[in-house]
Design a protein around this motif. Structure first.
Motif, mmCIF file in Angstrom:
data_model
loop_
_atom_site.group_PDB
_atom_site.id
_atom_site.type_symbol
_atom_site.label_atom_id
_atom_site.label_comp_id
_atom_site.label_asym_id
_atom_site.label_seq_id
_atom_site.Cartn_x
_atom_site.Cartn_y
_atom_site.Cartn_z
ATOM 1 N N UNK A 1 0.817 -1.212 0.000
ATOM 2 C CA UNK A 1 0.000 0.000 0.000
ATOM 3 C C UNK A 1 0.852 1.264 0.000
ATOM 4 N N UNK A 2 0.613 2.117 -0.987
ATOM 5 C CA UNK A 2 1.425 3.326 -1.154
ATOM 6 C C UNK A 2 0.978 4.394 -0.158
ATOM 7 N N UNK A 3 1.387 4.201 1.102
ATOM 8 C CA UNK A 3 1.070 5.141 2.173
ATOM 9 C C UNK A 3 2.352 5.520 2.895
ATOM 10 N N UNK A 4 2.360 6.737 3.358
ATOM 11 C CA UNK A 4 3.522 7.232 4.095
ATOM 12 C C UNK A 4 3.019 7.917 5.353
ATOM 13 N N UNK A 5 3.607 7.523 6.506
ATOM 14 C CA UNK A 5 3.146 8.030 7.805
ATOM 15 C C UNK A 5 4.357 8.515 8.589
ATOM 16 N N UNK A 6 4.257 9.749 9.069
ATOM 17 C CA UNK A 6 5.372 10.344 9.817
ATOM 18 C C UNK A 6 4.821 11.034 11.071
ATOM 19 N N UNK A 7 5.470 10.765 12.204
ATOM 20 C CA UNK A 7 5.057 11.321 13.502
ATOM 21 C C UNK A 7 6.178 12.185 14.052
ATOM 22 N N UNK A 8 5.842 13.407 14.403
ATOM 23 C CA UNK A 8 6.816 14.324 14.975
ATOM 24 C C UNK A 8 6.673 14.364 16.492
ATOM 25 N N UNK A 9 7.712 14.827 17.158
ATOM 26 C CA UNK A 9 7.754 14.775 18.618
ATOM 27 C C UNK A 9 6.682 15.647 19.276
ATOM 28 N N UNK A 10 6.219 16.673 18.596
ATOM 29 C CA UNK A 10 5.179 17.539 19.176
ATOM 30 C C UNK A 10 3.771 17.039 18.869
ATOM 31 N N UNK A 11 3.663 15.859 18.264
ATOM 32 C CA UNK A 11 2.356 15.284 17.966
ATOM 33 C C UNK A 11 1.826 15.604 16.590
ATOM 34 N N UNK A 12 2.577 16.334 15.793
ATOM 35 C CA UNK A 12 2.154 16.605 14.420
ATOM 36 C C UNK A 12 2.283 15.332 13.576
ATOM 37 N N UNK A 13 1.278 15.074 12.767
ATOM 38 C CA UNK A 13 1.232 13.856 11.944
ATOM 39 C C UNK A 13 1.155 14.264 10.483
ATOM 40 N N UNK A 14 2.009 13.613 9.694
ATOM 41 C CA UNK A 14 2.038 13.834 8.250
ATOM 42 C C UNK A 14 1.683 12.513 7.573
ATOM 43 N N UNK A 15 0.603 12.527 6.769
ATOM 44 C CA UNK A 15 0.108 11.317 6.151
ATOM 45 C C UNK A 15 -0.058 11.548 4.651
ATOM 46 N N UNK A 16 0.620 10.725 3.860
ATOM 47 C CA UNK A 16 0.569 10.854 2.410
ATOM 48 C C UNK A 16 0.213 9.502 1.798
ATOM 49 N N UNK A 17 -0.579 9.548 0.722
ATOM 50 C CA UNK A 17 -0.940 8.323 0.018
ATOM 51 C C UNK A 17 -1.086 8.611 -1.471
ATOM 52 N N UNK A 18 -0.735 7.600 -2.261
ATOM 53 C CA UNK A 18 -0.831 7.749 -3.713
ATOM 54 C C UNK A 18 -2.178 7.210 -4.175
ATOM 55 N N UNK A 19 -2.943 8.062 -4.866
ATOM 56 C CA UNK A 19 -4.301 7.720 -5.283
ATOM 57 C C UNK A 19 -4.475 7.965 -6.773
ATOM 58 N N UNK A 20 -5.339 7.190 -7.374
ATOM 59 C CA UNK A 20 -5.886 7.505 -8.690
ATOM 60 C C UNK A 20 -7.334 7.916 -8.478
ATOM 61 N N UNK A 21 -7.606 9.172 -8.743
ATOM 62 C CA UNK A 21 -8.919 9.749 -8.458
ATOM 63 C C UNK A 21 -9.695 9.916 -9.759
ATOM 64 N N UNK A 22 -10.890 9.394 -9.774
ATOM 65 C CA UNK A 22 -11.823 9.637 -10.875
ATOM 66 C C UNK A 22 -12.963 10.481 -10.330
ATOM 67 N N UNK A 23 -13.111 11.654 -10.886
ATOM 68 C CA UNK A 23 -14.098 12.605 -10.366
ATOM 69 C C UNK A 23 -15.054 13.031 -11.468
ATOM 70 N N UNK A 24 -16.265 13.342 -11.061
ATOM 71 C CA UNK A 24 -17.280 13.802 -12.004
ATOM 72 C C UNK A 24 -17.083 15.284 -12.298
ATOM 73 N N UNK A 25 -17.277 15.618 -13.556
ATOM 74 C CA UNK A 25 -17.131 17.005 -13.995
ATOM 75 C C UNK A 25 -18.283 17.322 -14.945
ATOM 76 N N UNK A 26 -19.136 18.228 -14.536
ATOM 77 C CA UNK A 26 -20.269 18.619 -15.380
ATOM 78 C C UNK A 26 -19.765 19.591 -16.440
ATOM 79 N N UNK A 27 -19.620 19.091 -17.659
ATOM 80 C CA UNK A 27 -19.006 19.870 -18.729
ATOM 81 C C UNK A 27 -20.069 20.593 -19.555
ATOM 82 N N UNK A 28 -19.700 21.784 -19.988
ATOM 83 C CA UNK A 28 -20.524 22.547 -20.918
ATOM 84 C C UNK A 28 -19.905 22.406 -22.305
#
Length: 429
Positions: free
Chosen positions: A131-158
């Protein structure tokens, strides 16, 4: 004595360092376990307090394809989220660690945003080889989360200006279950830099000319939700349609004008040419329409195809007018004149034969000579409807219809004028 003491101190330092490094992994495991001892992943960070701020940005790796028929576009991207969970703050300064890169399985044990795409279709997470996910935790509790997606979205075209159109296809991001009172989404680097794109990203159908973004609130599921929106502003390439539709249509129209130079008596040739161009135009129109949705309005391409179709149809109607007025103005009159002349010739010959008692009697040679002279004039008379049309063509005796002469200039001039108006109207400025 002093040298012996110095050596002993060095040995103790090395031994302590080795022991610390050896147990470092165990110490970090113990640290993470301690962080999760009293952790409840069912509650969001800061539960009961102010809403949690989730920062988001997107890095686009590739765009396309886009389907006008389904009104869907797709893209391959890195979707990143950044938030703070104070419950996961830790102190590992003795080891010089301020940030931990952890396995994505850590997400199964902590809370993370239930982010979804409001106008998304059948999107998926890349999982090869893992799974193409990346998780990083910093000492102050900040969380960085990245993932690779293929997104198919609807677009109402004129598509009214298709294929000289521009489209604004949105991508809307928000929380599936949390309202604006619990989770707020913002673009991590601001609205102007919400989306970044690889420099080598190209699309076969479009050019990306803008990426405006905003964040707003929208009423969903009985509550107000925080929504992020980015618009992919794209301009379509017209080169493909020029080659596949516009140029063939123009050539078919020009081909239909060839009939204006074909002899007006070559009925089968002109009808065959007109029928062929009509059928070809029909095929082009139907093939072009297969890739477009069944919208209730007409597109710019439809207008051009219909315009060319009407010009081809007009060339057939023009020949019908030429054929009708030619027959009415010449052939019918010629038929009457030829019949009357034939009757006169027949009566003359009959009178001459009966009066003289034969062509070989006295004065018969003169009468025969006169008959042959009139017969020759009758043969060479171009108005004779029974005369072979191929012989008249060879002798250059056929006249050109005035309708054909006018059409040779009127049709091209009208087509050029309409084309100028069409392209000025639909070409983007």
């Amino acid at each position: 004595m002093e040298s012996l003491l110095t050596i002993s101190i060095l040995i103790l330092k090395v031994a302590a360092s080795s022991a610390w490094n050896y147990g470092g992994g165990m110490n970090m495991t113990t640290l993470l376990d301690s962080l999760l001892d009293d952790y409840d992943r069912r509650l969001r960070p800061g539960f009961g307090g102010p809403p949690l701020v989730v920062k988001t940005d997107i890095l686009v790796r590739s765009m396309g394809p886009m389907s006008e028929k389904d009104m869907i576009y797709s893209m391959d991207c890195y979707f990143r989220q950044f938030w703070q969970d104070a419950r996961l703050a830790f102190n590992a300064t003795m080891q010089g660690i301020s940030e931990l890169s952890l396995s994505s399985r850590m997400l199964e044990r902590i809370w993370y945003p239930d982010t979804f795409f409001l106008n998304g279709g059948r999107s998926y997470l890349h999982s090869i080889t893992s799974p193409n996910k990346f998780f990083r935790l910093q000492s102050d509790g900040n969380i960085y989360f990245s993932q690779r997606l293929t997104i198919k979205a609807h677009c109402r075209m004129d598509l009214e200006s298709f294929p000289m159109d521009t489209q604004k296809c949105p991508l809307r991001v928000g929380s599936f279950g949390y309202s604006h009172d619990d989770v707020i989404y913002i673009w991590r680097y601001g609205n102007k830099e919400a989306i970044s794109i690889y420099p080598d990203v190209t699309m076969s159908q479009f050019d990306i000319i803008g990426l405006p973004a905003n964040n707003a609130s929208k009423y969903l599921k009985g509550a107000v939700h925080s929504i992020l929106t980015v618009f992919f502003h794209m301009r379509r390439h017209t080169g493909y349609f020029l080659i596949q539709v516009y140029v063939p249509c123009c050539l078919l129209v020009v081909l239909s004008w060839v009939s204006f130079w074909i002899n007006r008596e070559a009925t089968s040739d002109r009808i065959a040419l007109g029928t062929t161009t009509i059928l070809t135009m029909t095929f082009l129109a139907l093939e072009n329409r297969d890739d477009l949705p069944h919208v209730a309005y007409y597109t710019a391409l439809d207008i051009y195809v219909v315009m060319c179709f009407l010009f081809v149809m007009a060339s057939i109607v023009q020949f019908a007018a030429v054929h009708y007025f030619t027959k009415y103005s010449t052939d019918d009159r010629e038929m009457m004149s030829d019949d009357s002349e034939g009757e006169l010739e027949e009566s003359y010959l009959t009178t001459s034969t009966t009066a003289g008692g034969g062509i070989f009697t006295e004065g018969g040679c003169n009468r025969c000579l006169q008959c042959l002279t009139k017969w020759g004039k009758c043969i060479l008379d171009k108005r004779n409807r029974k005369f072979n049309k191929h012989v008249r063509n060879a002798l250059g005796l056929n006249s050109v219809s005035k309708i054909d002469k006018v059409s040779r200039f009127l049709f091209p001039a009208a087509f050029i004028a309409i084309n100028i108006f069409y392209w000025v109207t639909y070409l983007p400025s």
